[in-house]
Design an enzyme around this catalytic site. Structure first.
Site, PDB file in Angstrom:
ATOM      1  N   GLY A  28       0.809  -1.217   0.000  1.00 33.63           N
ATOM      2  CA  GLY A  28       0.000   0.000   0.000  1.00 33.63           C
ATOM      3  C   GLY A  28       0.838   1.261   0.000  1.00 33.63           C
ATOM      4  CG  LEU A  30      -0.855   1.675  -3.954  1.00 31.07           C
ATOM      5  CD1 LEU A  30      -2.013   1.311  -4.885  1.00 31.07           C
ATOM      6  CD2 LEU A  30       0.173   0.549  -3.911  1.00 31.07           C
ATOM      7  CG  HIS A  34       3.465   0.889  -5.352  1.00 38.07           C
ATOM      8  ND1 HIS A  34       3.615   1.914  -4.455  1.00 38.07           N
ATOM      9  CD2 HIS A  34       3.998  -0.207  -4.753  1.00 38.07           C
ATOM     10  CE1 HIS A  34       4.203   1.468  -3.364  1.00 38.07           C
ATOM     11  NE2 HIS A  34       4.453   0.194  -3.509  1.00 38.07           N
ATOM     12  CB  SER A 182      10.944   4.789  -1.233  1.00 40.24           C
ATOM     13  OG  SER A 182      10.709   4.268   0.059  1.00 40.24           O
TER      14      SER A 182
END
Ligand code: PAF
Length: 274
Positions: A28, A30, A34, A182
């Site tokens: 998660g 995101l 992602h 990140s």
């Protein structure tokens, strides 16, 4: 998109799918990193499953499991807009029982670099990835090269356990200044964000040196150390082959330069595959 929380629900929804399944496992919070995995999986498969599960077994006792960033509503929206078919968001009880069988990371590759700094992390990571790959029934699963060691260990697990899923390595996504994306970047203050740029700068410096013919690892590391002097603490800077053997000379096509450093609150990792 349907969001499911139990394994039963997931299996029922999967019965409606035909054709290939692309799978992107996440924890998660995101971001565009992602999203690039999700987009690639969407393009290359008939169906797309994404999971969001903050996996407790890959956090060390001293690590920030409770404060790991959670953005359920935003994540849901991102997945919906990206064309995800099934979003799987299980609970811990759904994923684990009390007296579990454990999967162990390999004794050498799993315990150097990240594995040395975070002992046990890769055991938990492999355990949950094995579960998620089995549950998703994925044809292809997508992982970022940013977590280089994670990716290489997952490829090894799939090989060692004769799993039929294809693991697709995906390029690192960076912001406009070069910082590797990140979920932990949200902890960086503005000044720290600027300082954190030395990670990617040092990797760029190394690439330039290699491009001009410099293959001596000591010389490259020395140059990188000079660029990296602004981080609060450099945990490691390693130049290894794809099996995590330390190199003395760069082997083009078989080298990864990896580093981990603290800048303010977060511990950041970055790497480049040469
Ligand atoms: O890279 C991550 O986000 C996690 O390690 C993963 C692969 C989703 C397993 O929990």
């Amino acid at each position: 998109m349907v969001t499911v929380h139990t394994i039963d629900e997931l299996q029922k929804e999967k019965e409606n799918l035909s054709g290939s399944i692309g799978f992107v496992p996440t924890m998660g919070a995101l971001h565009h990193g992602h999203l690039s995995l999700i987009r690639q999986a969407r393009e290359e498969n008939h169906n797309l499953i994404v999971s969001i599960f903050v996996n407790p077994t890959q956090f060390l006792e001293c690590e920030e499991l409770d404060s790991y960033p959670r953005k359920d509503i935003a994540d849901n929206k991102i997945c919906e807009l990206a064309g995800v078919d099934i979003l799987f968001v299980p609970t811990i009880d759904e994923m684990y029982e009390k007296d579990e069988l454990h999967i162990g990371a390999p004794a050498i590759r799993g315990y150097v670099l990240e594995g040395e700094k975070r002992p046990g992390h890769f055991d938990g990571m492999l355990q949950v990835v094995m579960k998620l790959l089995n549950l998703s029934g994925a044809t292809r699963a997508y992982f970022g090269k940013k977590d280089a060691q994670q990716l290489i260990l997952i490829i090894q697990m799939v090989k060692n356990y004769f799993m039929s899923v294809e693991i697709i390595p995906c390029e690192i996504v960076r912001d406009e200044r070069g910082l590797a994306l990140s979920s932990r970047n949200i902890y960086l203050k503005e000044e720290e964000k600027t300082r954190a740029l030395v990670l990617s700068r040092s990797l760029k410096r190394a690439t330039k040196l290699v491009m001009t013919g410099e293959l001596n690892v000591e010389i490259i590391k020395k140059e990188m150390h000079m660029v990296l002097k602004d981080v609060d603490e450099l945990e490691y800077l390693s130049i290894v082959d794809r099996n995590f053997n330390i190199l003395e000379k760069i082997e083009i096509g078989n080298t990864i330069i990896l580093l981990a450093a603290w800048v303010g609150k977060p511990r950041l990792i970055d790497n480049i595959w040469i």
